[in-house]
Design a protein around this motif. Sequence first.
Motif, short mmCIF file in Angstrom:
data_model
loop_
_atom_site.label_atom_id
_atom_site.label_comp_id
_atom_site.label_asym_id
_atom_site.label_seq_id
_atom_site.Cartn_x
_atom_site.Cartn_y
_atom_site.Cartn_z
N CYS C 301 0.82 -1.21 0.00
CA CYS C 301 0.00 0.00 0.00
C CYS C 301 0.85 1.27 0.00
N THR C 302 2.15 1.15 0.28
CA THR C 302 3.00 2.34 0.25
C THR C 302 3.39 2.71 -1.18
N GLY C 303 3.13 1.81 -2.15
CA GLY C 303 3.47 2.10 -3.55
C GLY C 303 2.40 2.95 -4.21
N ASP C 304 2.56 3.11 -5.54
CA ASP C 304 1.58 3.90 -6.30
C ASP C 304 0.24 3.18 -6.38
N ILE C 305 -0.85 3.94 -6.16
CA ILE C 305 -2.17 3.32 -6.26
C ILE C 305 -2.91 4.00 -7.41
N PRO C 306 -3.08 3.32 -8.53
CA PRO C 306 -3.82 3.95 -9.63
C PRO C 306 -5.33 3.89 -9.38
N LEU C 307 -6.05 4.76 -10.09
CA LEU C 307 -7.51 4.74 -10.02
C LEU C 307 -7.99 3.68 -11.01
N ARG C 308 -8.75 2.70 -10.52
CA ARG C 308 -9.19 1.62 -11.40
C ARG C 308 -10.69 1.67 -11.58
N GLU C 309 -11.13 1.22 -12.76
CA GLU C 309 -12.57 1.18 -13.01
C GLU C 309 -13.09 -0.21 -12.66
#
Lengths: 299, 305, 332
Positions: C301-309
């Motif tokens: 969870c510390t990495g990049d979190i993209p917005l997903r559909e």
Amino acid sequence: MNLSQQLPTAEQILQPSPAAILRKRIFGHSGFMIGVAVLAVIVLMAIFAPLLSKYDPYTQDLVNRMVPPSFMGGESDHLLGTDQLGRDYLARLLYGARVSLFIGLFAALISGVIGTAMGVAAGYFGGRVDAVVTFLINVRLAMPVVLVALAVVAILGGSLTVVATVLGLLLWDRYAVVMRASTLQVARREYVAAAQVIGTSTPRILFSEILPNVMNNLIVVATLEMAHAILLEAALSFLGLGVQPPTPSWGLMIAEGKDMMLFESWLVMIPGIILFVLVLAINLMGDGLRDITSPAGRN
Amino acid sequence: MLGFILKRLGLALLVALTVSFISFSLLYLSGDPATAIAGESANAQDVQAIRELYGFDRPMLVQYFDWLWNALRFDFGQSYYFKLPVADLIADRLGVTMRLGLAAISFALIVAIPLGVVAAMRPNSLIDKLALFLSVAGQAMPSFWFALVLISVFSIKLGLVPASGSTSWRHFILPTVVLGYYAMPAIMRLTRAGMLEVLSSDYIRTARAKGASEGRVMFRHALRNAIIPVVSLAAVQMGFMLGGSIVVESIFALHGAGFLAWESISRNDLPTVQALILVFSMFYIVFTLLADIVNAWLDPRMRAA
Amino acid sequence: MSEPILKVRDLRLDIPVPAGTLHAVRGIDFDVAPGETLCIVGESGSGKSLTSLAVMGLLGSAIRRSAAELSFDGIDLQKASRRQMRALRGNRMAMIFQEPMTSLNPAYTIGDQLAEALRLHRPISKGDALKRAADLLRLVGITAAESRLRQFPHQLSGGLRQRVMIAMALICEPDLLIADEPTTALDVTIQAQILRLLVDLREKLGMALILITHDLGVVGRVADKVAVMYAGELVETGPAEQIFRNPAHPYTRGLLDCIPVPGRITRGQRLGTIPGIVPSLIGRQAGCIFRDRCPEAIPACTGDIPLRELARGHRLRCIHPQGRRIAEEISA
């Protein structure tokens, strides 16, 4: 378990301690520091006046009248020249600081006692006491200060003590207004209610619960009233109805130099500037104190 | 609204009555006014004659009510020095002082209010700091000294305006500046503080959300509310100015009521001094009364009360 | 669904503070179409009020605004001049605020303030403006409208003042109305009335409505679309139905557990709370902003979190496929 949870947040680390905030407020407040420094210098000058000038402020030297200050080409050892009667101007200026400071302190003290007593009583007891005090403040505000002070001093004679006392008896209005408001605020707090509940005597509540909590505002008003009294004394003396000659009052010095203003403007400029600087220093200190001690009073 | 005005009027009357008593009794501080009038060379018989002539032998309260009753009919007795009715003397001089007072308060308001508004619009800007500096300096400047400096620069060195007298409007320029400058700091500070408070209020945001221009937001929405306390202050300052006119009028030799006060105090002319204290107080009382009424009219919340 | 009237893409709001830069809003996207209600939900400090002020162009000069796109009916709001913005504000887009008690100018009558709102944008006489003002007061359910026009704000209750605010916002028939917690300061009974009124008016006038609230109970009753904001980010957006039936983000689920919804919560069950506090937003942020308070947090969870559909229009900012850890992740 997430490790970062145990770390303090950036805000917690960056939060300064209360003492540090106060220190920063005081030393970061250049106006306050300048005011204190200038006032300290003037007070020291007044205290050590005999050491700073070898001349006596009353000794006349009719041969050496109106010698210009040495920085304006006056060829004598009178640093700030001499006045119309040949008295050393520096000595008169230094002893004049004593007059101004005495008047300021004495008047601020008398008016402070009167105004604080009235304001605290009005704020604490409320009701009729408050109504009477408010009425008295209104009456006082309606009296023209300069006119009444001039008239009374003219009747009683213009000694230093009379001038200081008359001003003290006239300038209590701001104390009363501010102390009344501050007491109203403090008297509503829980610890005052608690003291009342456990049966603490009224004088004890007033002196140990109320007074310490309104002290900040009291000191601020005291500085402003001190400045006010100093200005009024100078004006009274300038009009010839305050401190009487040959006492070295700055207002009187300006009045005496006034007729020579066209030719020897320094006679008026020197005492005027020092008077301005002293009042400015006291006001800066008072304004600074208000900013430093009141959490919301930063503007 | 009517109730408020009546209550305020009653208070004003009570204050006026108290002031009249104080100004009457102040002059008995010296002990015996008859001795003062008779002068140092008078013998006991002369003093007694004067005492009876002026009625000083009666109880003080009787004298007070007598004086008050006459004062209500604008009869303040004879001036010891000018040998004229005090009322005529004052009426003769008051015009100059009123003109000076009005000019000075207008000058102060015209300079201080815009300065306060601009300072509040741009806090900590150069103009804000300049306004703050002017207000701090203004409070510390001895008015009589400031007057002398202005005279030496504008009258003596530059020869632009006359230094003394009261015959033309040009004689009023310097006195107006000196007296007005004295009232400016407080007006400026109050305007600035009021504007700062109002500008951060929710209804200013509403006005902006409506699409009002910055000028409209500043003047119609903000200043209209911030000006309310300034009105009271201006009235109070106007009252103080009449008192301050003593210093200014005596420097500029403007023959107004302030100058008269200085003359009569110097000459121990007690009836004139008493009357002047009363008249100046009445002006203050009337000004503050008017200001309260104007305030109530400006602030709808007070109008309803 | 028609073309969106307001389009927001990658909106960022930065506030310089002594300790660095506070990234109050970090890259959020949303749209609203005419006749649609978007609810922006989040706790106080999540940046939802700032977002609405940013759309209106009412941010103070201390806040820096940037966006990939910020357009209203095809007008680029980032390029619009002050004059153009003034012509839009109160006219084509209007806003009502949280504090009805202090949002009206105490010095002017209700009529003056309503007429001003109209006359700023329409060439109309004062008399006609007052007539229209009275119509609007009736529209928002105020009786004796003509006599109200002559009253001052202090003579009105909070509920009435909020109705006046609504009338003032609607007087130019805006295409977009932003309501920032319009009912928070009001009594519960008044709250329901005001909300009902807003939704009715949206239907009657066919405008787009953005309702900003922290109250999910409100959202359930009125929203077409929901955007859940947490600490300056949109963590989940989608059709209201979807969000309520199938909340994916742990934060959204946490919020829903905080309110008693009939059918979701059985009698005697305790309402949920979300432990922890919102993190400081000063300086750069990396990874999931919610991870410190998240029951599902894992090291990734510390990495990049993209917005997903997840589904059509239902987007999620979470590392877990459905917002929940699946078995192998837990054992890993």
